[in-house]
Design a protein around this motif. Structure first.
Motif, mmCIF file in Angstrom:
data_model
loop_
_atom_site.group_PDB
_atom_site.id
_atom_site.type_symbol
_atom_site.label_atom_id
_atom_site.label_comp_id
_atom_site.label_asym_id
_atom_site.label_seq_id
_atom_site.Cartn_x
_atom_site.Cartn_y
_atom_site.Cartn_z
ATOM 1 N N GLU A 1 0.830 -1.199 0.000
ATOM 2 C CA GLU A 1 0.000 0.000 0.000
ATOM 3 C C GLU A 1 0.866 1.252 0.000
ATOM 4 O OE1 GLU A 1 -3.236 2.465 -0.188
ATOM 5 O OE2 GLU A 1 -3.047 0.319 -0.597
ATOM 6 N N ALA A 2 1.958 1.221 0.756
ATOM 7 C CA ALA A 2 2.865 2.371 0.786
ATOM 8 C C ALA A 2 3.463 2.616 -0.599
ATOM 9 C CB ALA A 2 3.978 2.138 1.807
ATOM 10 N N THR A 3 3.829 1.536 -1.289
ATOM 11 C CA THR A 3 4.374 1.664 -2.646
ATOM 12 C C THR A 3 3.346 2.268 -3.580
ATOM 13 O OG1 THR A 3 5.900 -0.202 -2.356
ATOM 14 C CG2 THR A 3 5.283 0.367 -4.617
ATOM 15 N N ARG A 4 2.107 1.811 -3.473
ATOM 16 C CA ARG A 4 1.039 2.340 -4.321
ATOM 17 C C ARG A 4 0.864 3.845 -4.109
ATOM 18 N NH1 ARG A 4 -2.432 -0.923 -2.770
ATOM 19 N NH2 ARG A 4 -2.189 -2.441 -4.450
ATOM 20 N N LEU A 5 0.896 4.273 -2.869
ATOM 21 C CA LEU A 5 0.725 5.694 -2.565
ATOM 22 C C LEU A 5 1.934 6.513 -3.026
ATOM 23 C CD1 LEU A 5 -0.782 5.355 1.025
ATOM 24 C CD2 LEU A 5 -1.981 6.149 -1.026
ATOM 25 N N ILE A 6 3.118 5.991 -2.779
ATOM 26 C CA ILE A 6 4.344 6.717 -3.124
ATOM 27 C C ILE A 6 4.497 6.867 -4.632
ATOM 28 C CG2 ILE A 6 6.873 6.546 -3.107
ATOM 29 C CD1 ILE A 6 6.556 5.258 -0.282
ATOM 30 N N THR A 7 4.283 5.769 -5.373
ATOM 31 C CA THR A 7 4.421 5.861 -6.830
ATOM 32 C C THR A 7 3.236 6.595 -7.448
ATOM 33 O OG1 THR A 7 3.387 3.678 -7.169
ATOM 34 C CG2 THR A 7 5.778 3.752 -6.915
ATOM 35 N N GLY A 8 2.070 6.458 -6.831
ATOM 36 C CA GLY A 8 0.892 7.154 -7.347
ATOM 37 C C GLY A 8 1.033 8.656 -7.282
ATOM 38 N N GLU A 9 1.738 9.146 -6.274
ATOM 39 C CA GLU A 9 1.978 10.578 -6.138
ATOM 40 C C GLU A 9 3.324 10.991 -6.715
ATOM 41 O OE1 GLU A 9 1.307 12.127 -2.201
ATOM 42 O OE2 GLU A 9 -0.243 10.629 -1.772
ATOM 43 N N VAL B 1 10.664 3.092 -5.950
ATOM 44 C CA VAL B 1 10.647 2.121 -4.862
ATOM 45 C C VAL B 1 11.370 0.839 -5.263
ATOM 46 C CG1 VAL B 1 9.205 0.715 -3.336
ATOM 47 C CG2 VAL B 1 8.471 3.032 -3.978
ATOM 48 N N LEU B 2 12.295 0.420 -4.410
ATOM 49 C CA LEU B 2 12.974 -0.866 -4.550
ATOM 50 C C LEU B 2 12.484 -1.771 -3.427
ATOM 51 C CD1 LEU B 2 15.108 -2.840 -5.633
ATOM 52 C CD2 LEU B 2 16.815 -1.631 -4.251
ATOM 53 N N ILE B 3 11.805 -2.849 -3.789
ATOM 54 C CA ILE B 3 11.274 -3.790 -2.814
ATOM 55 C C ILE B 3 12.356 -4.788 -2.413
ATOM 56 C CG2 ILE B 3 9.673 -5.717 -2.482
ATOM 57 C CD1 ILE B 3 8.170 -3.180 -2.394
ATOM 58 N N LEU B 4 12.456 -5.033 -1.123
ATOM 59 C CA LEU B 4 13.355 -6.058 -0.600
ATOM 60 C C LEU B 4 12.477 -7.113 0.051
ATOM 61 C CD1 LEU B 4 16.418 -6.149 -0.730
ATOM 62 C CD2 LEU B 4 16.493 -5.262 1.598
ATOM 63 N N THR B 5 12.475 -8.316 -0.516
ATOM 64 C CA THR B 5 11.521 -9.333 -0.079
ATOM 65 C C THR B 5 12.200 -10.637 0.275
ATOM 66 O OG1 THR B 5 9.567 -10.605 -0.761
ATOM 67 C CG2 THR B 5 11.130 -10.027 -2.473
ATOM 68 N N THR B 6 11.537 -11.438 1.101
ATOM 69 C CA THR B 6 12.030 -12.767 1.452
ATOM 70 C C THR B 6 11.159 -13.849 0.826
ATOM 71 O OG1 THR B 6 10.706 -12.749 3.459
ATOM 72 C CG2 THR B 6 12.987 -12.030 3.664
ATOM 73 N N PHE B 7 10.155 -13.452 0.032
ATOM 74 C CA PHE B 7 9.245 -14.396 -0.620
ATOM 75 C C PHE B 7 8.402 -15.187 0.367
ATOM 76 C CE2 PHE B 7 9.949 -13.614 -4.814
ATOM 77 C CZ PHE B 7 11.262 -13.781 -5.234
ATOM 78 N N ASP B 8 8.206 -14.649 1.573
ATOM 79 C CA ASP B 8 7.310 -15.322 2.510
ATOM 80 C C ASP B 8 5.902 -15.400 1.932
ATOM 81 O OD1 ASP B 8 8.834 -13.898 5.482
ATOM 82 O OD2 ASP B 8 9.319 -15.672 4.330
ATOM 83 N N ARG B 9 5.531 -14.388 1.151
ATOM 84 C CA ARG B 9 4.210 -14.364 0.527
ATOM 85 C C ARG B 9 4.360 -13.975 -0.939
ATOM 86 N NH1 ARG B 9 -0.053 -12.816 3.944
ATOM 87 N NH2 ARG B 9 -1.300 -12.588 2.054
ATOM 88 N N ALA C 1 2.816 -5.956 -5.303
ATOM 89 C CA ALA C 1 3.759 -4.844 -5.304
ATOM 90 C C ALA C 1 4.153 -4.455 -6.725
ATOM 91 C CB ALA C 1 5.004 -5.198 -4.496
ATOM 92 N N LEU C 2 4.284 -5.452 -7.607
ATOM 93 C CA LEU C 2 4.546 -5.157 -9.016
ATOM 94 C C LEU C 2 3.460 -4.244 -9.577
ATOM 95 C CD1 LEU C 2 5.631 -8.540 -10.665
ATOM 96 C CD2 LEU C 2 6.800 -6.363 -10.939
ATOM 97 N N ARG C 3 2.228 -4.628 -9.308
ATOM 98 C CA ARG C 3 1.104 -3.847 -9.820
ATOM 99 C C ARG C 3 1.006 -2.487 -9.130
ATOM 100 N NH1 ARG C 3 -0.807 -9.230 -9.302
ATOM 101 N NH2 ARG C 3 -1.140 -10.199 -11.347
ATOM 102 N N ALA C 4 1.555 -2.396 -7.923
ATOM 103 C CA ALA C 4 1.502 -1.135 -7.188
ATOM 104 C C ALA C 4 2.514 -0.121 -7.698
ATOM 105 C CB ALA C 4 1.729 -1.380 -5.694
#
Length: 229
Positions: free
Chosen positions: A67-75, A80-88, A95-98
């Motif tokens: 959600e933060a990515t969506r808001l940040i890129t939307g404005e 944004v560079l996502i750092l993930t562990t693939f837990d989900r 996040a890609l779509r965001a």
């Protein structure tokens, strides 16, 4: 954009924030301007500080990284560079779509993280090899009976805009989806790198895509590229 990239680090774990901040802060062309413990704080700090890059965790209490990515890129506040562990896995694709511009794993080499921040900060899309493989696995997983004969994706999943691409542009899109850089595509097709950049730009424009990350997703969703190619 200034020569020095201004970075905001977002993670709900204090040790992670501290570690990433120290890792990035020693680089002469990177300046860590702050850190945030959740998505809501990250958005507020982006509005106030206007960083060039946000290094964003995904799983956080309250407002998560998606959600933060969506808001940040939307404005258009920052990249944004996502750092993930693939837990989900679903977090990754949401996040890609965001609008995230890049993805790395938390077990990446420190230099890969530094290079990733630079790449995203300068407007380049970035997918770690492991992330690309995970994207491919997810996008090509059958949701309906699969004929197994390499037949095209079902009608409706292939954007009509693909028909607007020239044969060479389609070829370039396939190579982009396989993870090749512009230089590698140029060597493969025996053309100049500037020519490749022109074709990539044409693909993004005709398909109404923001960057190469979205191009990879579209190519696999549309069945333009198959696993193992």
């Amino acid at each position: 954009m200034s020569t020095v990239l201004r970075v905001l680090v977002v993670d709900d774990q204090p040790l992670m924030r501290s570690g990433f901040s120290m890792m990035l802060g020693v680089e002469p062309d990177l300046e860590v301007i702050g850190d945030a413990a959740d998505g809501a704080q990250a958005v507020e700090m982006c509005r106030r500080l206007r960083p060039d890059v946000v290094l964003m965790d995904v799983q956080m209490p309250g407002t998560d990284g998606i959600e933060a990515t969506r808001l940040i890129t939307g404005e258009a506040l920052a990249r944004v560079l996502i750092l993930t562990t693939f837990d989900r896995d679903d977090y990754l694709f949401d996040a890609l779509r965001a609008g995230a511009g890049g993805f790395l794993l938390k077990n990446s080499d420190p230099q890969d993280l530094v290079d990733g921040v630079r790449a995203v900060g300068h407007g380049h899309a970035l997918l770690a090899p492991e992330v690309t493989r995970r994207v491919i696995e997810r996008l090509t997983a059958p949701t309906a009976p699969d004929p197994g004969d390499g037949s095209p994706a079902p009608e409706g999943s292939r954007p009509a805009a693909l028909d607007e691409l020239t044969a060479r542009e389609t070829e370039v899109l396939r190579l982009v989806a396989r993870g090749l850089s512009n230089a590698e595509i140029a060597r493969t097709l025996v053309v100049g790198e500037a020519t490749v950049k022109t074709h990539v730009s044409a693909c993004l424009s005709k398909l109404h895509l923001r960057d190469r990350v979205q191009a990879v997703v579209l190519a696999y969703e549309a069945g333009l590229v198959q696993p193992g190619e």
